[in-house]
Design a protein around this motif. Structure first.
Motif, short mmCIF file in Angstrom:
data_model
loop_
_atom_site.label_atom_id
_atom_site.label_comp_id
_atom_site.label_asym_id
_atom_site.label_seq_id
_atom_site.Cartn_x
_atom_site.Cartn_y
_atom_site.Cartn_z
N TYR A 161 9.58 83.67 92.15
CA TYR A 161 10.91 84.01 92.68
C TYR A 161 11.46 85.25 91.97
CZ TYR A 161 15.68 83.53 94.38
OH TYR A 161 16.88 83.77 94.97
N GLY A 162 11.51 86.36 92.70
CA GLY A 162 11.87 87.67 92.16
C GLY A 162 13.16 87.73 91.37
N PRO A 163 14.28 87.32 91.97
CA PRO A 163 15.55 87.50 91.28
C PRO A 163 15.73 86.67 90.01
CG PRO A 163 15.90 87.27 93.63
CD PRO A 163 14.47 86.94 93.37
N LEU A 164 14.73 85.91 89.59
CA LEU A 164 14.86 85.20 88.31
C LEU A 164 13.78 85.66 87.33
CD1 LEU A 164 15.74 81.57 89.43
CD2 LEU A 164 17.19 83.11 88.15
N LYS A 165 12.92 86.56 87.75
CA LYS A 165 11.83 87.03 86.88
C LYS A 165 12.38 87.63 85.60
CE LYS A 165 7.55 87.70 88.96
NZ LYS A 165 6.64 88.15 89.82
N ALA A 202 27.41 80.77 94.41
CA ALA A 202 26.17 81.25 93.80
C ALA A 202 25.42 82.24 94.68
CB ALA A 202 25.27 80.06 93.49
N VAL A 203 25.51 82.09 96.01
CA VAL A 203 24.83 83.04 96.87
C VAL A 203 25.84 83.85 97.70
CG1 VAL A 203 22.58 81.99 97.07
CG2 VAL A 203 24.43 81.15 98.48
N SER A 247 16.84 93.10 90.78
CA SER A 247 17.53 91.94 91.36
C SER A 247 17.71 90.82 90.33
CB SER A 247 16.78 91.42 92.58
OG SER A 247 15.53 90.88 92.20
N ALA A 248 16.81 90.70 89.35
CA ALA A 248 16.94 89.64 88.34
C ALA A 248 18.16 89.88 87.47
CB ALA A 248 15.68 89.56 87.50
N ASN A 268 21.15 89.19 89.58
CA ASN A 268 21.34 87.75 89.72
C ASN A 268 22.12 87.20 88.52
OD1 ASN A 268 21.11 85.06 90.32
ND2 ASN A 268 18.88 84.97 90.25
N GLY A 307 13.51 77.00 102.17
CA GLY A 307 13.42 75.56 102.42
C GLY A 307 13.85 75.13 103.81
N THR A 330 17.07 72.88 104.28
CA THR A 330 17.11 73.09 102.83
C THR A 330 18.02 72.07 102.18
OG1 THR A 330 16.99 75.43 103.25
CG2 THR A 330 17.58 74.79 101.03
N THR A 355 14.06 86.09 83.42
CA THR A 355 15.27 85.41 82.96
C THR A 355 14.90 84.29 81.99
OG1 THR A 355 16.21 85.85 85.12
CG2 THR A 355 17.37 84.24 83.75
N GLU A 385 25.46 68.86 102.46
CA GLU A 385 24.26 68.03 102.46
C GLU A 385 24.63 66.56 102.67
OE1 GLU A 385 22.12 71.11 99.34
OE2 GLU A 385 22.68 69.12 98.65
N ARG A 412 25.92 85.75 88.61
CA ARG A 412 26.20 84.37 88.21
C ARG A 412 27.32 84.33 87.17
NH1 ARG A 412 21.31 83.23 87.62
NH2 ARG A 412 21.09 83.51 85.40
N PHE A 431 8.07 76.84 94.30
CA PHE A 431 7.44 78.07 94.80
C PHE A 431 5.93 78.16 94.56
CE2 PHE A 431 11.85 79.55 93.91
CZ PHE A 431 12.22 79.66 95.24
N TRP A 457 17.00 77.52 93.07
CA TRP A 457 16.81 78.92 92.70
C TRP A 457 18.07 79.75 92.91
CZ3 TRP A 457 14.35 76.14 96.44
CH2 TRP A 457 14.67 76.44 97.77
N ASN A 458 18.94 79.28 93.82
CA ASN A 458 20.20 80.01 94.03
C ASN A 458 21.16 79.84 92.86
OD1 ASN A 458 19.57 81.02 96.49
ND2 ASN A 458 20.61 79.43 97.66
N TYR A 459 21.09 78.69 92.19
CA TYR A 459 22.12 78.39 91.20
C TYR A 459 21.83 79.03 89.85
CZ TYR A 459 23.30 74.95 94.75
OH TYR A 459 23.63 74.35 95.93
N GLY A 460 20.57 79.29 89.56
CA GLY A 460 20.22 79.92 88.29
C GLY A 460 20.15 78.91 87.16
N PRO A 461 19.63 79.34 85.99
CA PRO A 461 19.46 78.42 84.87
C PRO A 461 20.81 77.98 84.30
CG PRO A 461 18.99 80.65 84.16
CD PRO A 461 19.21 80.72 85.65
N LEU A 476 7.76 72.23 97.37
CA LEU A 476 9.13 72.34 97.87
C LEU A 476 9.41 71.25 98.90
CD1 LEU A 476 11.80 73.82 97.93
CD2 LEU A 476 10.85 75.41 99.57
N TYR A 505 16.56 75.53 107.31
CA TYR A 505 17.95 75.91 107.60
C TYR A 505 18.82 75.66 106.37
CZ TYR A 505 16.48 76.17 112.41
OH TYR A 505 15.82 76.50 113.55
N ASN A 535 19.55 71.34 98.11
CA ASN A 535 19.62 71.74 96.72
C ASN A 535 18.69 72.92 96.39
OD1 ASN A 535 20.54 71.61 94.11
ND2 ASN A 535 19.10 70.02 93.46
#
Lengths: 265, 549
Positions: free
Chosen positions: B82-86, A164-165, A147-148, A151, A229, B284, B88, A241, A155, B102, B289-293, B108, A231, B286
């Motif tokens: 956070y798995g999907p960024l491990k 992004a998601v 998954s990394a 990801n 985080g 939630t 990275t 937001e 991106r 996390f 973790w969804n946006y990535g580095p 958080l 909803y 911002n």
């Protein structure tokens, strides 16, 4: 003692339960394997499928795409289907985009018009017109990759249109990149492979089958992992937001100020 | 004598507390004076308080975040939860922000508290500014405090922007890239300015640490200083109040600070804090973790700044991209420069408005009674135009989301907004001004003829009448207590010359006060009371005559 004679063996309940479990479990397994078997996973089509597919094609597709799927290049451009492959047919028809209801900047996703069997027949026929990408197997689209890596690839390659998601985004002149939440893994793979509608093609030289699998793994992770985080407000980012702040937080607080400022009776 | 008086009066809670401190630090006099400060009661006076309390929450949650955040752009390989960024590669800043989210207990929640309260801080400040504007609370003697409040709003945007960039995720990095582009768009100094800020070519290795310094030191210190000045001036000027019987420009009607407002405001602080905590625990904000580095190449769809920067982003989006030309050996990016000029110009007009209005009216009196917005139709119209202008720019930042969610073409949304940006404020001005005048006319009608009760009375000779109920004294006061301004004429000065300044002022004054509704006078009121039955009958007779003719 009559009581004792009539009494069931203490093992009876366990035996009955085990038999029931075996029956439902076995039945379920048999049923799912039957469903699996019906899935269009085979790349090699039988002659019968092609014949059936040709009939369906003539009745449902030929009016626009031509009798032999050659398309048309006149005032009303219709793409040729020679060489688009079974994957393209499976994506377009199984997501309901084809047959299209109305022309426009982009075809809408809707309820599929055909059964899985009919789709596989049409796919077999179109694949027989010219060589093209085949429908991926279940193993190719299973969400058990990295998954990394998925990801990072998502991106770099996908997020600029799909967000992004994978919440979707706007393109020019009424076109859009659809949301990817809830899209079947097979269709995600086929979309990358065939580049439907306004999407570019990501062929195997561009994104290897492993890369595609990783991307699917990432998307399924996002889909299945509950939000950390709270909803998510549709994952649409700062606009939502901000709107939420003004309408709900400030609205709620103003209601409180009115309560505090009210004259006591 | 004085001793005798003191014995008679039993010191209250305020005086007692003052005495304790007075014996030790000599501040008793001030405290006693302060404790007896009177504040009027109205919900709209609490909006500024909301901003103040969210700032306190910001300080508390921000301090927590500094314990764990590291403002470094050095690269690390992420190995958190956070798995999907491990695995990275990312900056330490981003990795530590992910760890806060996390791996730090309560991290958080604190991040969400900090971000939601930041959005609320600027929103509440903005709404407070609108209240002050539309009620005319910026008039003499409060012009300078308007400027202080304006600075607080701008500093709020600055604090928000510097903080938004700290997690060094893809979203904030793209925001920084836009700032970089805007700086580079300034002719001559642009490129130097950008390399000065970023310490070389964008993004460089310094910007996060520099923004961190600004975000936790300079900007909050300035905000604190301006808050202190802002509140100090509220004490000096005393609070404004809405018109009502017994409320004048030389008094304040309300409750004392001690103990009523200390309790009320203290309780309200905890309510605001509680609302922020509730929202932060359930919604939630911002999800970095969804946006990535950050990486300068990808830009994901739906990239927007936080709401308070949105209007500037919208200005950039709405500017036609072909406004760019090559001349004198350089590219002149008018598509960046003009939105910047428009944005700064808008802010300058907002800051200068009290002085503009004072120059037009030439009113040197002190004002402590607030205007009802309808009683200053031109100001309210200008305010509505400004709000519309800002709102269109703001919505301009969301063109892509409007396009996808309402299933329309992005290009059509952009074009409509470009048109709306020009036409909208004009239409808003006209409609609002006319609506204000109509409401004033309605008020006049109600004061002079009373409220329609819907009770129909049949007179002995067969005539029908509707009974109008006269207003009570209290209600009536609200409707008639406002000041009448008249257009000023361009008069010659001491040298006998009519200056250009006087001419312009006369012209603007005409725009302001040409159409106006004069407040009901005592004479009119007496006449209306006296002739009340006739006032009802008269139109009926006229109508009858018209029909027979």
């Amino acid at each position: 003692m009559a009581f004792k004679r009539n009494r069931r063996s203490p093992l009876a309940a366990i035996i009955v339960m085990a038999a029931g479990l075996a029956l439902t479990g076995g039945g379920y397994a048999a049923a799912t394997s039957a469903v699996e078997a019906a899935k269009p996973v085979s790349a090699i089509a039988t002659a019968e499928q092609v014949t059936e597919g040709k009939k369906l094609f003539a009745a449902n597709c030929a009016s626009c795409h031509g009798k032999k799927g050659e398309g048309s290049s006149g005032s009303n451009v219709v793409p040729s289907l020679i060489g688009v492959g079974a994957a393209s047919v499976d994506f377009q028809v199984a997501t309901g985009r084809m047959p299209g209801q109305a022309s426009g900047p982009q075809l809408e996703k809707k309820k599929p018009q055909f059964t899985a069997e009919q789709i596989s027949q049409m796919a077999a026929y179109v694949a027989s017109l010219g060589e093209g990408p085949a429908i991926p197997t279940d193993a190719m689209v299973a969400a058990d990759g990295d998954s990394a890596n998925g990801n990072t690839l998502f991106r770099i390659n996908c997020a600029m249109c799909h967000n992004a998601v994978g919440a979707g985004g706007a393109l020019t002149h009424g076109k859009w990149a659809p949301a990817l939440d809830g899209v079947e893994a097979r269709h995600v793979y086929e979309a990358m492979l065939t580049g439907p509608q306004n999407m570019p093609v990501f062929n195997d030289a561009n994104l290897s089958p492993k890369d595609k699998k990783d991307i699917i793994t990432y998307l399924k992770y996002v889909e299945e992992t509950p939000s950390m985080g709270g909803y998510e407000l549709a994952s649409l980012g700062p606009v939502v937001e901000g709107l939420f702040t003004w309408v709900f937080i400030l609205g709620f607080i103003i209601a409180i100020t009115i309560w505090l400022g009210a004259k006591s009776n | 004598m004085s001793n005798a008086v003191a014995e008679k009066k039993k010191p209250g809670f305020a005086a007692g507390a003052a005495n304790y401190l007075d014996e030790r630090v000599g501040a008793g006099g001030i405290l006693k004076e302060f404790g007896r400060k009177v504040f009027p009661d109205h919900w709209s006076f609490m909006l500024g308080e909301v901003a103040l309390y969210s700032f306190v929450v910001l300080l508390l949650s921000g301090t927590f975040l500094t314990f764990f955040y590291q403002p470094s752009m050095e690269f690390v390989i992420y190995d958190g939860s956070y798995g999907p960024l491990k695995g990275t590669e990312m900056s330490i800043a981003y990795a530590s922000s992910l760890d806060i989210s996390f791996d730090v207990r309560g991290g958080l929640l604190m991040r969400q508290v900090h971000h939601w309260s930041a959005l609320l801080f600027v929103a509440a400040s903005g709404l407070h500014m609108l209240r002050v504007f539309f009620t005319g609370a910026f008039r003499k003697p409060r012009e300078i405090n308007w400027l202080v409040g304006f600075m607080l709003f701008v500093l709020g945007m600055a604090a928000g922007f510097t903080g938004y960039s700290l997690p060094d995720d893809l979203l904030s990095g793209n925001g920084l890239r836009i700032i970089d582009g805007m700086i580079k768009g300034i002719p001559v100094i642009g490129a130097y300015g950008s390399s000065l800020l970023f310490g070389g070519e964008f993004p460089g290795e310094y910007i996060v640490a520099r923004l961190y310094g600004l975000h936790i030191l300079l900007v909050p210190a300035l905000i604190l200083i301006f808050i202190a000045i802002h509140l100090f001036m509220v004490v000096i000027h005393k609070h404004t109040h809405y018109s009502g019987p017994g409320r004048t420009d030389s008094n304040v009607v309300g409750y004392p600070l001690m103990p009523v407002y200390v309790a009320k405001a203290g309780g309200f602080f905890f309510i605001v804090f509680g609302v922020i905590m509730l929202i932060s625990a359930t919604f939630t904000i911002n999800p970095i973790w969804n946006y990535g580095p950050y990486d300068p190449s990808p830009v994901s769809a739906g990239t927007q700044p936080d709401w308070y920067i949105g209007w500037l982003d919208g200005a950039l989006r709405l500017a036609p991209s072909h406004w760019e030309f090559v001349a004198f050996g350089g590219t002149w990016s008018m598509n960046i420069l003009i939105p910047m000029i428009v944005g700064i110009g808008f802010l300058v007009i907002v800051a200068a408005y009290p002085f503009i209005e004072a120059w037009v009216t030439q009113d040197k009196r002190e004002h402590h009674v607030l205007d009802r917005p309808r009683n200053a139709p031109t100001r309210t119209g200008i305010g509505a135009a400004g709000v519309t202008f800002y709102a269109v720019l703001w919505a301009g930042a969301a063109t892509d989301l409007i396009a996808t969610n309402f299933k329309v073409s992005l290009n059509q949304v952009l074009t409509s907004m470009q048109i709306l940006l020009i036409v909208g404020p004009i239409v808003a001005y006209i409609i609002t001004k006319r609506a204000c005048l109509a409401l004033q006319r309605k008020d006049r009608e109600i004061v002079l003829h009373g409220r329609e009760t819907g009770r129909i009375v049949r007179l002995p000779h067969g005539e029908y009448l509707e009974v109008h109920e006269p207003l009570g004294e209290f209600e009536q006061w609200k409707l008639i207590d406002f000041k009448d301004y008249q257009p000023t004429l361009a008069r010659p000065n001491s040298k006998g010359k009519i200056t250009i300044n006087a001419r312009i002022r006369a012209a603007v004054s005409r725009i302001y006060f040409e159409d106006r509704i004069i407040p009901v006078t005592q004479t009119e009121l007496d006449a209306a009371r006296h002739d009340h039955p006739e006032a009802i009958e008269a139109p009926v007779e006229q109508e009858a005559k018209q029909i027979t003719q």
